[in-house]
Scaffold this active site. Structure first.
Site, mmCIF file in Angstrom:
data_model
loop_
_atom_site.group_PDB
_atom_site.id
_atom_site.type_symbol
_atom_site.label_atom_id
_atom_site.label_comp_id
_atom_site.label_asym_id
_atom_site.label_seq_id
_atom_site.Cartn_x
_atom_site.Cartn_y
_atom_site.Cartn_z
ATOM 1 N N GLU A 203 -2.299 7.983 -7.469
ATOM 2 C CA GLU A 203 -3.104 7.910 -6.209
ATOM 3 C C GLU A 203 -4.070 9.386 -6.258
ATOM 4 O OE1 GLU A 203 -0.357 6.983 -3.109
ATOM 5 O OE2 GLU A 203 -1.101 4.913 -3.311
ATOM 6 N N GLU A 272 -0.211 -1.761 -6.197
ATOM 7 C CA GLU A 272 0.696 -1.569 -4.859
ATOM 8 C C GLU A 272 0.047 -2.661 -3.790
ATOM 9 O OE1 GLU A 272 1.585 2.086 -3.499
ATOM 10 O OE2 GLU A 272 2.284 2.991 -5.464
#
Length: 763
Positions: A203, A272
């Site tokens: 991320e 995710e």
């Protein structure tokens, strides 16, 4: 009679068709060396990709993956968890690798017990599942310090996650260490193992701009360094919008149907999908409805996705001091399909299992067919796939968040509930609708364990000394940063000072202690008496507090116990976020304010009980524990120890700590974690019901307002001995403590969790 016969015939035909489609899918899977036979030897697999999907041994694959983090459960639980994943219709398990758990000190590695990565991968392999290994090594994951070792911050010249020589050197060294370990065990698919994907970084694209000129060179270096590891499988970078070829960029979100890879040559992957959310001490508990999760998954595959992972499928427990945040709970249940204790959460687990079966019926046509889009209304649509063999698959969507609709598709009518997707493996028959939950709902509750007081040894206690015990570790004029001083070796740091007050000015005064802190919590003692506590919260760890105090003539001693509740686990330059006291003043003395901030302060790292390892069973005969027929009342900073038998049966075990205030708990030296009976506000966004329709966010469906955020604490059964188990608790508050097995739970259903209650009066 004729009409009845016609209805029966149509219904039977649909059931027969669905059964036939299911059998064909199962036969196709059995004929393909997808993930290998359970317990068998896999062939070496070439893993590549094209614009549509991963390609394993020459075959495009549609993969449903599930996150399980091995340190958040115990090895004895892993086989059952993996079996639940497989029975739930998934192909794959995804896990992070936790650097600070594996290298607690430079060059000192640990891969035992909960951190036995090799054992975990072998269990996944033996089950015939694939594995996605997210090496990172930064993970975030609500894990303390984002998974990076605290010692790394103190390497000369170190700056995390940017084009920094020391950081890149240590990151490459650890990444290579893990890759070499996996290669040695022949765990990569190219060697005949289960690992089909590896991840580098995590991320970073969301915060890349904050790192300025050093960001892009670092991200490009991380990608090239990973590829150079020669694993024989593709690498991914989630939320990395400029991931260079051949690294695949992926999506993390509640919804990823609109996500597009940064290159037309890369497949659409979702690393995710959050089926719930984490809990924060002092807040109510979030829940995500199963209908909405299924909706998001069906939309993703209908819009061309090929790999989807639930983060997390089983969250588990942040044992010991591993939780991050700060202020994230010891429980990492996450409202996941498999709960913290390893039990199925119904209907969520079953609803997703049925979804997976339905999507798998469509796999070949989805991956090898041509897609088309059909508008069925202002907010209704069909994604249609057809292949050369005559296969046809349709996903009918109603994205209206309020109104059900009847639509016409290929001359047939279909009822589409609001915010739902219907799956048609043959473009005719609806085999699954995301809004129609067929599974039973199972309410799991805690029931008393079978413990009798006559089988319990008496209590023993140890009282912490207020302030400096032994010799001080350092003295400074002014304040030191809590984290820089403790290096996270403990949650606790004592700040102590003294000051004189002229007795002639005390009469009739109203004296107030003012404390400013960067976080996370503090207990204040004046002349060895507890005068109060204060805390930050999950959104703002800093706090300011005012406490009334009674001064005495002459010398006064002020002792402040600063406490952390998990270190920062992410964000730009997060390693520089500090904690601890920043200002101390006393007002009301001679109509002025005494500023103690620049006083001479003595510091002591940790608590005396920690230093003597009182939580270990073999420390019971060192003369420091004092036997007690009844635990003392109103006594803060006290250690408690008692012998308990293992609860009967084989159900999971939880410790009821709702009345124990704040502290740490251990069983037989195993760290259960931080406990804290901190309650959420009574009006903390809770609703009487949860509407699955419309986009979800963590504030949408909450429960537990006015209640402790976490009441029960998971104690793995494997930590119990047949008898003579040592339960130890450090309690920060002045509680009246007792052990009980009655009056704290109700039996609602088979297979519920067993609990051992610690009852205390912390009022």
């Amino acid at each position: 009679m004729a009409g009845a016969a016609a209805i029966f015939s149509t219904s039977s035909f649909r059931r027969l068709l669905l059964l036939l489609l299911t059998l064909l899918a199962l036969l196709a899977a059995a004929a393909t060396p997808a993930a290998g036979a359970a317990g068998g030897t896999r062939p070496k697999s070439l893993v590549t990709y094209d614009q549509r999907s991963l390609i394993v041994s020459g075959r495009r694959r549609l993969l449903i993956s599930t996150s399980i983090h091995y340190p958040r459960s115990v090895p004895e639980m892993w086989p059952k968890l993996v079996a639940e994943v497989k029975e739930g219709g998934a192909d794959c398990i995804e896990t992070y690798v936790f650097w600070n758990g594996h290298e607690p000190a430079p060059g000192q590695y640990y891969f035992e017990e909960r951190f036995d990565l090799v054992r975990f991968v072998k269990i996944v392999n033996d089950a015939g599942l694939y594995l996605i290994l997210r090496i990172g090594p930064f993970v975030a994951a609500e894990w303390t310090f984002g998974g990076l070792p605290v010692w790394l911050h103190y390497v000369p010249g170190m700056v995390f996650r940017t084009n920094n020589g020391p950081f890149k050197s240590h990151m490459q060294r650890f990444t290579t260490y893990i890759v070499d370990m996996m290669k040695k065990e022949q765990f990569f698919a190219s060697q005949g193992g289960p690992i089909i994907l590896a991840q580098i970084e995590n991320e970073y694209g969301d915060i890349e701009q904050a790192y300025g000129a050093g960001a892009k060179p670092y991200a490009m270096w991380a990608a090239s360094m990973a590829v150079a590891q020669n694993t024989g499988v593709p690498w991914i970078m989630c939320q990395q919008y400029d991931a260079p070829d051949p690294v695949i960029n992926t999506c993390n979100s509640f919804y990823c149907d609109q996500f597009k890879p940064n290159s037309p040559t890369k497949p659409k992957m979702w690393t995710e999908n959050w089926p719930g959310w984490f809990q924060t001490f002092g807040e109510s508990n979030p829940h995500r409805p199963p209908e909405d999760i299924a909706f998001s998954v069906a939309r993703f595959f209908g819009k061309g996705g090929s790999v989807q992972n639930y983060y997390v499928y089983h969250g588990g427990t942040n044992f010991g001091r591993t939780t991050g945040g700060p202020f994230i709970t010891t429980s990492y249940d996450y409202d996941a399909p498999i709960d913290e204790y390893g039990l199925r959460r119904l209907p969520k687990w079953a609803h997703l299992r049925d979804l997976h079966k339905s999507i798998k019926l469509c796999e070949h046509t989805l991956l090898y067919g041509n897609s088309s889009f059909v508008s069925l209304g202002p907010q209704q649509e069909a994604d249609v796939y057809t292949d050369h063999s005559g296969g046809c698959v349709a996903f009918l969507s109603n994205v209206d968040s309020e109104k059900d609709k009847v639509v016409t598709f290929q001359s047939r009518s279909y009822d589409l509930p609001a915010w739902s997707v219907s799956i048609l493996p043959d473009c005719k028959t609806v085999v699954f609708n995301t809004a129609k939950v067929q599974s039973q709902t199972l309410m799991v509750d805690m029931v008393p364990a079978n413990l009798q007081s006559s089988r319990l040894d008496g209590w023993s206690i140890f009282r912490e000394k207020i302030g400096i015990w032994g010799e001080s570790d350092l003295a400074r004029n002014g304040f030191v940063d809590h984290i820089n001083t403790t290096k996270d070796s403990t949650d606790y740091l004592w700040y102590t000072t003294s000051f004189d007050v002229d007795g002639s000015h005390l009469a009739g005064g109203n004296y107030v202690l003012h404390i400013d802190s960067k976080g996370h919590a503090v207990q204040a003692f004046l002349n060895n008496e507890l005068i109060g506590s204060a805390y930050g919260n999950g959104s703002k760890s800093t706090f300011v507090v005012e406490m009334p105090v009674n001064l005495r003539a002459g010398k006064n001693e002020l002792s402040l116990l600063s406490m952390t509740v998990g270190l920062q686990n992410g964000g730009p330059m997060y390693e520089w976020v500090g904690a601890g006291i920043t200002s101390v003043k006393i007002s009301g003395v001679e109509n002025r304010t005494i500023d103690l901030s620049s006083n001479s302060w003595a510091y002591k790292i940790g608590l005396e009980g920690e230093y003597y390892s009182l939580f270990k069973p073999d420390q019971g005969k060192n003369g420091r524990w004092m036997p007690q027929s009844e635990p003392p009342k109103n006594q803060p900073l006290t250690w408690y120890k008692v012998k308990v038998d293992v609860p009967q049966g084989d159900d999971p075990v939880g410790l009821d700590m709702q009345s124990m205030g704040k502290g740490l708990a251990w069983l037989n030296g195993n760290a259960i974690g931080r406990y804290w009976a901190r309650k959420s506000p009574v009006n903390d966004r809770c609703t009487s019901s949860c509407d699955y329709r419309g986009k979800f966010d963590p504030n949408k469906c909450r429960t537990g307002c006015g209640q402790p955020t976490q009441r029960w604490y998971h104690v793995p059964r494997s930590w119990f001995h047949p008898s003579g188990n040592t339960l130890a608790c450090l309690n920060m508050n002045g509680c009246t403590v007792s052990l009980s097995d009655e009056g704290f739970g109700e039996y609602l259903c088979p297979g519920v969790t067993k609990t051992l209650a610690i009852e205390a009066d912390c009022s």
